[in-house]
Design an enzyme around this catalytic site. Structure first.
Site, mmCIF file in Angstrom:
data_model
loop_
_atom_site.group_PDB
_atom_site.id
_atom_site.type_symbol
_atom_site.label_atom_id
_atom_site.label_comp_id
_atom_site.label_asym_id
_atom_site.label_seq_id
_atom_site.Cartn_x
_atom_site.Cartn_y
_atom_site.Cartn_z
ATOM 1 N N LYS A 1 -30.910 36.280 -22.541
ATOM 2 C CA LYS A 1 -30.982 37.709 -23.345
ATOM 3 C C LYS A 1 -31.993 38.927 -23.411
ATOM 4 C CE LYS A 1 -28.122 40.427 -25.904
ATOM 5 N NZ LYS A 1 -27.724 39.629 -27.416
ATOM 6 N N LYS B 1 -34.163 46.098 -32.534
ATOM 7 C CA LYS B 1 -34.971 44.416 -33.527
ATOM 8 C C LYS B 1 -35.059 43.741 -31.991
ATOM 9 C CE LYS B 1 -32.075 40.998 -33.525
ATOM 10 N NZ LYS B 1 -31.204 40.242 -33.329
#
Lengths: 295, 295
Positions: B172, B240
């Site tokens: 990811k 983030k």
């Protein structure tokens, strides 16, 4: 309709492009700095000329594809250059990858003697040149583009007129920016995966279908995983194209921080003697930075 | 086969994901920090629990999808957390996007009480969550993956086990690196085109079919041209995720120069109050740098 065509620079790209024009049924006059480069074309029925001027005298549309901005300037405006032989109403089509700003100047100079110009750099590499499936990015007048389009269709598939003179070179520069920075993106991701002890091949597989998917992930990512940097598109050429990008950015006052960063990585590869590798070899620099080997 | 499933964090992503699990015929116990977030699931037949521990007591497989590494730690190991209720032999599946290194530690801690863990972050956004077409990148034991796979298939399409615990989070992270840096690539190219006075939309069109082609060029490139930054995937979330990438790079000692650069551009967008825009808004920073407006 058979046309009288000129072709200057029948090299790795230009050779097959010229052959495809001849296969389209057109008569071709050619010139190469190294006369042996004309052999295949002459065998196929082309006429070898002694200069670019002589090519221009015989042709309605004169194609050229050479290495860099000064080469184009010398082929068009140098001694025995195209400008010395070109008739008013003829069209010069520069398929080299060179400076967009210089291209505008060249077009203006030719216009003064009634000669039209299109800039029409290509992408798709030697394979695309041979198969006649190049992408061709064209700048110049719409009317002139329509006139030359049937000839472009002998050489390419995705043929787009992007705008006025220079716009084709702008599009090609954008192409090289995107390819270079996407190579950096894939290089950093696969290096990150490897450093984390993950299976980088599986990571690539997981990413392929989603938003991270790209032609570069598919083709260059595979080369990185296989550690196989047979070109493809050579570091030396990509570095030259990025030099043109960064010079143009310098002239225009536009900041391209990621493009600048990848240009440095291409410079680094030139310094390690890797100019003949495919530009996917940028991954080597990314790995070397963090003390990781080539596998 | 009907299974007893737990689901913690039924938010924008988690809500539709949990519904798709229920549509697969499974019984679901859920917990949300904000109880109203459970309403849709309860209407569909789920049982609302008072804590993550209570969810875990009832379920064989406990999914969670929350915001960040500390949230996952607190949901699993905090007061009334999953670890307090989970039976030996049950499986915790973390679908949040968090730190790969913390994930390994969490898996080890759970293993000590006989609880298995998979990390299974997703990509594909709210649309993919609703339609059950998410990409799911999984880390953990092969045997546990096979056990949970039918449940993943209720929520996603491209489901790849990338490696052991943490490997899903690595994949990811790689996804977010590639998407971010490719957004930067397209941003710089379209900015360069505009500064050159070229038609950026035509440039994109010319580039789409070739080596510069990517999902980002297609989707985010379009957003940049339309100056329409409705998300999509928000700047605040991409920032983030890039923080996690850069923290992990810091821990591992691996240099990711282009990823670092785009992280700064995301930081800049946070500073201009653009956290709710799609992360294609990186183009705004690239343009602002060179004194160009938002159109």
């Amino acid at each position: 309709m058979t046309m009288n065509i000129g072709f200057i620079g029948p090299g790795i790209m230009g050779g097959p492009m010229a052959l495809n024009l001849m296969k389209g049924g057109h008569k071709l006059w050619g010139y190469a700095r190294r006369p042996e480069a004309m052999k295949k074309l002459v065998d196929a029925g082309a006429t070898a000329c002694a200069s670019a001027a002589e090519v221009a005298k015989n042709a309605d549309v004169i194609f050229l594809i050479v290495s860099d901005t000064p080469d184009v300037e010398s082929v068009i405006f140098g001694e025995n250059g195209i400008a010395k032989g070109a008739r008013s109403g003829s069209v010069v089509v520069d398929m080299s990858t060179i400076s967009p700003t210089a291209t505008k100047v060249f077009a203006e100079r030719l216009a003064k003697q009634g000669v039209e110009m299109l800039d029409a750099p290509v992408s798709g590499g030697e394979g695309g040149a041979i198969s006649g499936t190049l992408s061709i990015m064209v700048g110049g007048k719409a009317k002139v583009f329509e006139q030359v389009k049937p000839l472009f269709e002998c050489m390419g598939k995705n043929i787009v007129r992007v705008g006025e003179n220079g716009a084709g070179q702008v599009a090609k520069a954008c192409n090289q920016i995107v390819v270079a920075v996407t190579i950096e993106a894939v290089s950093e991701a696969l290096t990150f995966a490897q450093r984390n002890g993950a299976d980088a091949a599986k990571v690539r597989e997981a990413l392929m279908g989603g938003f991270a998917g790209s032609k570069v992930m598919e083709v260059h990512g595979k080369r990185m995983l296989d550690n196989d940097f047979k070109p493809g598109f050579k570091v030396g050429l990509h570095q030259k194209d990025m030099r043109i990008v960064m010079e143009t950015a310098h002239q225009l006052g536009v900041a391209l921080p990621a493009a600048a960063l990848v240009t440095q990585n291409l410079n680094a590869l030139m310094g390690t003697g890797d100019s003949e590798l495919d530009s996917a070899a940028v991954v080597k620099v990314v790995k070397r930075m963090s003390g990781m080997g080539d596998t």
